[in-house]
Design an enzyme around this catalytic site. Sequence first.
Site, PDB file in Angstrom:
ATOM      1  N   HIS A 189     -73.710  -1.441 -13.869  1.00 23.43           N
ATOM      2  CA  HIS A 189     -73.691  -1.971 -15.242  1.00 23.43           C
ATOM      3  C   HIS A 189     -74.175  -3.421 -15.262  1.00 23.43           C
ATOM      4  O   HIS A 189     -73.480  -4.334 -15.731  1.00 23.43           O
ATOM      5  CB  HIS A 189     -72.291  -1.862 -15.851  1.00 23.43           C
ATOM      6  N   ARG A 218     -74.908   4.256 -22.667  1.00 22.35           N
ATOM      7  CA  ARG A 218     -73.519   4.445 -22.258  1.00 22.35           C
ATOM      8  C   ARG A 218     -73.445   5.701 -21.395  1.00 22.35           C
ATOM      9  O   ARG A 218     -74.228   6.646 -21.578  1.00 22.35           O
ATOM     10  CB  ARG A 218     -72.596   4.586 -23.471  1.00 22.35           C
TER      11      ARG A 218
END
Length: 317
Positions: free
Chosen positions: A280, A232
């Site tokens: 991502h 993350r």
Amino acid sequence: MAKGNPEVTLNILYRGPVERGHNWQDLFAHHLPQVKWHTWPNVKDKAEIDMLVCWIPPREYQQDYPNLKVIFSVGAGVDQLNIPSVPQHVQVVRMLDPGIQQGMTEFVQMSVLNIHRDTLAYVNMNQQSQWQQLPGVSTAKRRVGIMGLGNLGQAAAVGLQNLGFQVHGWSRNPKSVANMSCFHGNAQLQTFLQRSDILVCLLPLTDETRSILNQQTLSYLPQGASIINVGRGEHIVEQDLIDALNEQHLRYAILDVFAKEPLDTQHPFWQHPQIWVTPHVAAITQNDSAGQALLANVQRYLNNEAMAGLVNLSAGY
């Protein structure tokens, strides 16, 4: 395929991409016809909903769906669900999709190889029409550290070992992984980092792991080390990373996740010559394999069996 208990009726609320929802609805209609499939926001009686399948749940779901029993994340992570806000009686299950695992393994292998073979440096040289050969080392002499030894971390480690890299791992709590040195806890973090020429972050995001890659911990990495972040964005203190790169303590950073997504067009990561940004995409949920994983877990629930990927709400993963 087993139908589960035909006498039990479940109501599932799905919130996500339309095509995926249609695929999964058809899958459940064929294999578990006693499951009623609802697509958000089209729900007549919210009190009927037993299970929620989503990436981010609807606002105020805690009050709006009083009989909710399970939340299935459509991804491997669950931090986006805001775990502290989940009612204690609701089970949370992360997605253990073999497609996600394969995608992450491929991305980590690709990224480690690009760093190992100085691809980013050659891309920069291309832009300057510069012909220069850089010295290299064998994979057997390149040490790769994996932060996070869950399902994805262990799969990535095996993939890198198959390429001949030295691989070791770190987790917050003790873990044993075959054919790999494992470190754990704050007491062993510095030793782990000092042995990592390439660091791969695959940690879950919790209060304990937020900002874990900061000025101090980055300084523990060997001179010329590189970072790959597929955990993350909040794991890294952004300015500390930029400083470590500018000071030539770190060589490269491949970043797939960010504190704010999409990444702002003016963010300094975009133009930094030692940073490679991807949007991502390291591991994307695959409709077919993820649908089968979800179906299997609902069957386990109907059969009063433990579901795969059940999250410890206290730990946050």
